[in-house]
Design a protein around this motif. Structure first.
Motif, PDB file in Angstrom:
ATOM      1  N   UNK A 131      -1.410 -15.848   7.082  1.00 15.65           N
ATOM      2  CA  UNK A 131      -0.893 -16.348   5.803  1.00 15.65           C
ATOM      3  C   UNK A 131      -1.381 -15.490   4.641  1.00 15.65           C
ATOM      4  N   UNK A 132      -2.490 -14.795   4.825  1.00 14.91           N
ATOM      5  CA  UNK A 132      -3.068 -13.937   3.792  1.00 14.91           C
ATOM      6  C   UNK A 132      -3.507 -12.629   4.449  1.00 14.91           C
ATOM      7  N   UNK A 133      -2.528 -11.757   4.654  1.00 14.83           N
ATOM      8  CA  UNK A 133      -2.768 -10.492   5.351  1.00 14.83           C
ATOM      9  C   UNK A 133      -3.801  -9.650   4.613  1.00 14.83           C
ATOM     10  N   UNK A 134      -3.706  -9.615   3.284  1.00 15.78           N
ATOM     11  CA  UNK A 134      -4.647  -8.868   2.445  1.00 15.78           C
ATOM     12  C   UNK A 134      -5.049  -9.752   1.266  1.00 15.78           C
ATOM     13  N   UNK A 135      -6.182  -9.443   0.692  1.00 18.68           N
ATOM     14  CA  UNK A 135      -6.669 -10.173  -0.477  1.00 18.68           C
ATOM     15  C   UNK A 135      -6.004  -9.592  -1.722  1.00 18.68           C
ATOM     16  N   UNK A 136      -5.258 -10.418  -2.438  1.00 19.00           N
ATOM     17  CA  UNK A 136      -4.587  -9.952  -3.648  1.00 19.00           C
ATOM     18  C   UNK A 136      -5.240 -10.538  -4.906  1.00 19.00           C
ATOM     19  N   UNK A 137      -6.477 -11.024  -4.761  1.00 15.53           N
ATOM     20  CA  UNK A 137      -7.204 -11.529  -5.911  1.00 15.53           C
ATOM     21  C   UNK A 137      -7.320 -10.428  -6.964  1.00 15.53           C
ATOM     22  N   UNK A 138      -6.987 -10.742  -8.188  1.00 17.30           N
ATOM     23  CA  UNK A 138      -7.053  -9.770  -9.274  1.00 17.30           C
ATOM     24  C   UNK A 138      -5.769  -8.990  -9.476  1.00 17.30           C
ATOM     25  N   UNK A 139      -4.835  -9.106  -8.556  1.00 18.30           N
ATOM     26  CA  UNK A 139      -3.557  -8.408  -8.714  1.00 18.30           C
ATOM     27  C   UNK A 139      -2.747  -9.086  -9.817  1.00 18.30           C
ATOM     28  N   UNK A 140      -2.058  -8.300 -10.608  1.00 20.56           N
ATOM     29  CA  UNK A 140      -1.255  -8.857 -11.709  1.00 20.56           C
ATOM     30  C   UNK A 140       0.134  -9.262 -11.257  1.00 20.56           C
ATOM     31  N   UNK A 141       0.644  -8.658 -10.195  1.00 17.18           N
ATOM     32  CA  UNK A 141       1.998  -8.937  -9.736  1.00 17.18           C
ATOM     33  C   UNK A 141       2.032  -9.572  -8.354  1.00 17.18           C
ATOM     34  N   UNK A 142       1.252  -9.048  -7.423  1.00 18.95           N
ATOM     35  CA  UNK A 142       1.239  -9.598  -6.064  1.00 18.95           C
ATOM     36  C   UNK A 142       0.536 -10.949  -6.047  1.00 18.95           C
ATOM     37  N   UNK A 143       1.166 -11.927  -5.385  1.00 11.54           N
ATOM     38  CA  UNK A 143       0.598 -13.276  -5.288  1.00 11.54           C
ATOM     39  C   UNK A 143       0.120 -13.598  -3.877  1.00 11.54           C
ATOM     40  N   UNK A 144       0.820 -13.072  -2.863  1.00  9.50           N
ATOM     41  CA  UNK A 144       0.444 -13.338  -1.478  1.00  9.50           C
ATOM     42  C   UNK A 144       1.212 -12.393  -0.568  1.00  9.50           C
ATOM     43  N   UNK A 145       0.568 -11.957   0.511  1.00 12.44           N
ATOM     44  CA  UNK A 145       1.230 -11.167   1.540  1.00 12.44           C
ATOM     45  C   UNK A 145       1.019 -11.911   2.853  1.00 12.44           C
ATOM     46  N   UNK A 167      10.610  -2.408  -8.317  1.00 10.38           N
ATOM     47  CA  UNK A 167       9.894  -2.025  -7.097  1.00 10.38           C
ATOM     48  C   UNK A 167      10.340  -0.631  -6.682  1.00 10.38           C
ATOM     49  N   UNK A 168       9.407   0.126  -6.113  1.00  8.40           N
ATOM     50  CA  UNK A 168       9.757   1.418  -5.511  1.00  8.40           C
ATOM     51  C   UNK A 168       9.052   1.506  -4.168  1.00  8.40           C
ATOM     52  N   UNK A 169       9.664   2.246  -3.253  1.00  7.12           N
ATOM     53  CA  UNK A 169       9.127   2.388  -1.898  1.00  7.12           C
ATOM     54  C   UNK A 169       9.237   3.852  -1.501  1.00  7.12           C
ATOM     55  N   UNK A 170       8.185   4.359  -0.868  1.00 11.22           N
ATOM     56  CA  UNK A 170       8.235   5.735  -0.376  1.00 11.22           C
ATOM     57  C   UNK A 170       7.241   5.889   0.765  1.00 11.22           C
ATOM     58  N   UNK A 171       7.337   7.000   1.477  1.00 11.59           N
ATOM     59  CA  UNK A 171       6.465   7.288   2.611  1.00 11.59           C
ATOM     60  C   UNK A 171       5.645   8.528   2.299  1.00 11.59           C
ATOM     61  N   UNK A 172       4.347   8.450   2.596  1.00 12.62           N
ATOM     62  CA  UNK A 172       3.450   9.585   2.443  1.00 12.62           C
ATOM     63  C   UNK A 172       2.926   9.999   3.817  1.00 12.62           C
ATOM     64  N   UNK A 187       5.302  -0.224  -4.383  1.00 10.35           N
ATOM     65  CA  UNK A 187       4.759  -0.477  -5.716  1.00 10.35           C
ATOM     66  C   UNK A 187       5.627  -1.519  -6.413  1.00 10.35           C
ATOM     67  N   UNK A 188       4.982  -2.527  -6.998  1.00  8.96           N
ATOM     68  CA  UNK A 188       5.692  -3.542  -7.762  1.00  8.96           C
ATOM     69  C   UNK A 188       5.138  -3.525  -9.183  1.00  8.96           C
ATOM     70  N   UNK A 189       6.000  -3.257 -10.160  1.00 13.50           N
ATOM     71  CA  UNK A 189       5.587  -3.129 -11.564  1.00 13.50           C
ATOM     72  C   UNK A 189       5.072  -4.453 -12.109  1.00 13.50           C
TER      73      UNK A 189
END
Length: 192
Positions: A131-145, A167-172, A187-189
Protein backbone atom coordinates in the motif's frame (compact mmCIF):
# COMPACT_ATOMS: atom_id res chain seq x y z
CA UNK A 1 -10.88 76.36 -24.22
CA UNK A 2 -7.21 77.03 -24.91
CA UNK A 3 -4.99 76.09 -21.98
CA UNK A 4 -7.46 74.27 -19.72
CA UNK A 5 -8.34 71.72 -22.48
CA UNK A 6 -4.71 70.67 -23.02
CA UNK A 7 -3.88 70.14 -19.37
CA UNK A 8 -5.87 66.92 -18.83
CA UNK A 9 -4.48 65.42 -22.05
CA UNK A 10 -0.91 66.32 -21.05
CA UNK A 11 -1.45 64.77 -17.63
CA UNK A 12 -2.80 61.57 -19.19
CA UNK A 13 0.22 61.36 -21.55
CA UNK A 14 2.66 61.86 -18.65
CA UNK A 15 0.91 59.21 -16.51
CA UNK A 16 0.88 56.72 -19.40
CA UNK A 17 4.59 57.35 -20.07
CA UNK A 18 5.41 56.79 -16.38
CA UNK A 19 3.41 53.52 -16.35
CA UNK A 20 5.21 52.33 -19.49
CA UNK A 21 8.60 53.10 -17.93
CA UNK A 22 7.72 51.26 -14.72
CA UNK A 23 6.39 48.28 -16.65
CA UNK A 24 9.68 48.04 -18.54
CA UNK A 25 11.62 48.01 -15.27
CA UNK A 26 9.63 45.09 -13.82
CA UNK A 27 10.42 41.50 -14.72
CA UNK A 28 8.23 40.23 -17.52
CA UNK A 29 6.01 37.33 -16.43
CA UNK A 30 2.79 37.03 -18.29
CA UNK A 31 -0.16 35.28 -16.70
CA UNK A 32 0.27 32.41 -19.17
CA UNK A 33 3.94 31.69 -18.40
CA UNK A 34 4.48 28.10 -17.20
CA UNK A 35 5.37 27.29 -13.60
CA UNK A 36 9.16 26.83 -13.30
CA UNK A 37 9.39 26.86 -17.09
CA UNK A 38 7.63 23.48 -17.19
CA UNK A 39 5.86 22.93 -20.48
CA UNK A 40 4.66 19.37 -19.85
CA UNK A 41 1.04 18.38 -20.07
CA UNK A 42 -1.13 15.79 -18.37
CA UNK A 43 -1.89 13.55 -21.35
CA UNK A 44 -0.80 9.89 -21.46
CA UNK A 45 2.85 9.14 -22.18
CA UNK A 46 3.99 5.77 -23.47
CA UNK A 47 6.88 4.02 -25.10
CA UNK A 48 6.62 0.53 -26.59
CA UNK A 49 8.76 -2.28 -25.24
CA UNK A 50 11.87 -2.98 -27.28
CA UNK A 51 12.80 -6.19 -29.05
CA UNK A 52 15.26 -7.18 -26.33
CA UNK A 53 14.31 -8.61 -22.92
CA UNK A 54 13.21 -5.64 -20.78
CA UNK A 55 15.20 -6.52 -17.67
CA UNK A 56 13.56 -6.74 -14.26
CA UNK A 57 12.38 -4.24 -11.66
CA UNK A 58 15.00 -3.97 -8.89
CA UNK A 59 13.90 -0.92 -6.85
CA UNK A 60 11.45 1.99 -6.61
CA UNK A 61 12.52 5.36 -5.19
CA UNK A 62 11.30 8.94 -4.89
CA UNK A 63 12.88 12.36 -4.73
CA UNK A 64 11.81 15.95 -4.36
CA UNK A 65 12.98 18.79 -6.56
CA UNK A 66 12.14 22.52 -6.34
CA UNK A 67 9.54 22.29 -9.13
CA UNK A 68 8.43 18.64 -9.14
CA UNK A 69 8.36 15.33 -7.28
CA UNK A 70 10.13 12.37 -8.89
CA UNK A 71 9.36 8.64 -8.90
CA UNK A 72 12.04 6.29 -10.25
CA UNK A 73 11.75 2.61 -11.12
CA UNK A 74 15.18 0.97 -11.31
CA UNK A 75 15.64 -1.94 -13.71
CA UNK A 76 18.39 -4.55 -13.84
CA UNK A 77 19.82 -5.68 -17.19
CA UNK A 78 17.45 -3.55 -19.24
CA UNK A 79 18.29 -2.94 -22.89
CA UNK A 80 15.02 -1.39 -24.02
CA UNK A 81 12.26 -0.45 -21.60
CA UNK A 82 8.70 0.47 -22.39
CA UNK A 83 6.16 2.23 -20.20
CA UNK A 84 2.67 3.67 -20.13
CA UNK A 85 1.79 6.46 -17.70
CA UNK A 86 -1.62 8.11 -17.62
CA UNK A 87 -4.19 9.69 -15.33
CA UNK A 88 -7.08 7.28 -14.69
CA UNK A 89 -10.13 7.09 -12.43
CA UNK A 90 -8.64 4.04 -10.70
CA UNK A 91 -5.87 1.50 -11.18
CA UNK A 92 -6.76 -2.19 -11.27
CA UNK A 93 -4.45 -4.81 -9.77
CA UNK A 94 -2.51 -6.88 -12.32
CA UNK A 95 -4.29 -10.13 -13.11
CA UNK A 96 -7.47 -9.51 -11.08
CA UNK A 97 -8.46 -5.94 -11.91
CA UNK A 98 -9.34 -5.30 -8.25
CA UNK A 99 -9.21 -1.52 -7.61
CA UNK A 100 -6.02 -0.32 -5.89
CA UNK A 101 -6.95 2.63 -3.64
CA UNK A 102 -4.57 5.57 -3.20
CA UNK A 103 -4.76 8.93 -1.45
CA UNK A 104 -4.86 12.15 -3.45
CA UNK A 105 -6.99 14.19 -5.79
CA UNK A 106 -5.83 12.33 -8.93
CA UNK A 107 -4.45 8.90 -9.81
CA UNK A 108 -1.62 8.08 -12.20
CA UNK A 109 -1.32 4.56 -13.53
CA UNK A 110 2.34 3.65 -13.94
CA UNK A 111 2.91 0.58 -16.09
CA UNK A 112 6.51 -0.47 -16.71
CA UNK A 113 6.98 -3.09 -19.39
CA UNK A 114 9.32 -5.16 -17.24
CA UNK A 115 8.52 -7.85 -14.64
CA UNK A 116 9.37 -7.74 -10.94
CA UNK A 117 10.34 -11.41 -11.09
CA UNK A 118 13.02 -13.46 -12.83
CA UNK A 119 12.78 -16.41 -15.23
CA UNK A 120 12.19 -18.85 -12.36
CA UNK A 121 9.37 -16.62 -11.00
CA UNK A 122 11.49 -15.44 -8.05
CA UNK A 123 10.76 -11.86 -7.00
CA UNK A 124 13.37 -9.30 -8.07
CA UNK A 125 11.47 -6.56 -6.24
CA UNK A 126 8.73 -6.90 -3.66
CA UNK A 127 7.71 -3.90 -1.55
CA UNK A 128 7.57 -4.39 2.22
CA UNK A 129 4.21 -2.61 2.27
CA UNK A 130 2.31 -2.88 -1.04
CA UNK A 131 0.00 0.00 0.00
CA UNK A 132 3.02 2.27 0.53
CA UNK A 133 5.75 1.20 -1.89
CA UNK A 134 7.88 4.26 -1.05
CA UNK A 135 7.75 6.94 1.62
CA UNK A 136 6.39 10.15 0.12
CA UNK A 137 6.46 12.13 3.37
CA UNK A 138 7.45 15.70 2.53
CA UNK A 139 6.52 15.40 -1.13
CA UNK A 140 4.50 18.35 -2.43
CA UNK A 141 2.69 16.45 -5.19
CA UNK A 142 2.97 12.71 -4.54
CA UNK A 143 0.49 11.43 -1.94
CA UNK A 144 0.90 7.64 -2.15
CA UNK A 145 2.46 4.96 -4.34
CA UNK A 146 0.71 1.57 -4.13
CA UNK A 147 1.72 -1.72 -5.72
CA UNK A 148 -0.70 -3.02 -8.35
CA UNK A 149 1.35 -6.12 -9.14
CA UNK A 150 3.60 -7.68 -11.71
CA UNK A 151 2.02 -10.02 -14.24
CA UNK A 152 2.78 -11.19 -17.77
CA UNK A 153 6.02 -9.23 -17.99
CA UNK A 154 4.60 -5.92 -16.76
CA UNK A 155 4.71 -4.13 -13.42
CA UNK A 156 2.05 -1.66 -12.38
CA UNK A 157 1.65 0.93 -9.61
CA UNK A 158 -1.08 3.34 -8.60
CA UNK A 159 0.37 6.80 -7.90
CA UNK A 160 -1.83 9.17 -5.93
CA UNK A 161 -1.09 12.85 -6.64
CA UNK A 162 -2.38 16.07 -5.10
CA UNK A 163 -4.23 16.94 -8.33
CA UNK A 164 -4.04 16.27 -12.06
CA UNK A 165 -0.78 18.09 -12.70
CA UNK A 166 1.78 18.14 -15.52
CA UNK A 167 3.78 14.92 -15.84
CA UNK A 168 6.76 13.81 -17.91
CA UNK A 169 8.26 10.35 -18.31
CA UNK A 170 11.61 9.27 -19.71
CA UNK A 171 14.19 6.49 -19.48
CA UNK A 172 17.80 6.91 -18.39
CA UNK A 173 20.60 4.40 -18.88
CA UNK A 174 22.06 2.74 -15.81
CA UNK A 175 20.69 2.29 -12.31
CA UNK A 176 22.42 2.49 -8.91
CA UNK A 177 24.92 -0.36 -8.77
CA UNK A 178 23.71 -1.65 -12.15
CA UNK A 179 25.45 -0.02 -15.12
CA UNK A 180 23.66 -2.51 -17.42
CA UNK A 181 20.28 -1.36 -16.11
CA UNK A 182 17.95 1.53 -16.73
CA UNK A 183 15.65 3.91 -14.86
CA UNK A 184 12.09 4.84 -15.74
CA UNK A 185 11.63 8.37 -14.39
CA UNK A 186 8.24 9.96 -13.71
CA UNK A 187 8.20 13.66 -12.76
CA UNK A 188 5.00 15.29 -11.51
CA UNK A 189 5.02 19.11 -11.31
CA UNK A 190 3.98 20.94 -8.15
CA UNK A 191 1.79 23.39 -10.08
CA UNK A 192 0.60 24.24 -13.58
Amino acid sequence: MGRSGTRPRTLVVVVLAAVALLAGALPAQAAGDPYCGIRWGSLPESRPAGAFPPGTVSDVRTGQHPCFDRLVVDLAAADATGYDVRYVDQVGAQGSGTPVPVAGGAVLQLLVRAPAYDESRGATYLPEDPARVVDVTGARTLRQVAWAGSFEGQTSMAVGTRARLPVRVFVLDGAPGRPDGARVVVDVAHHW
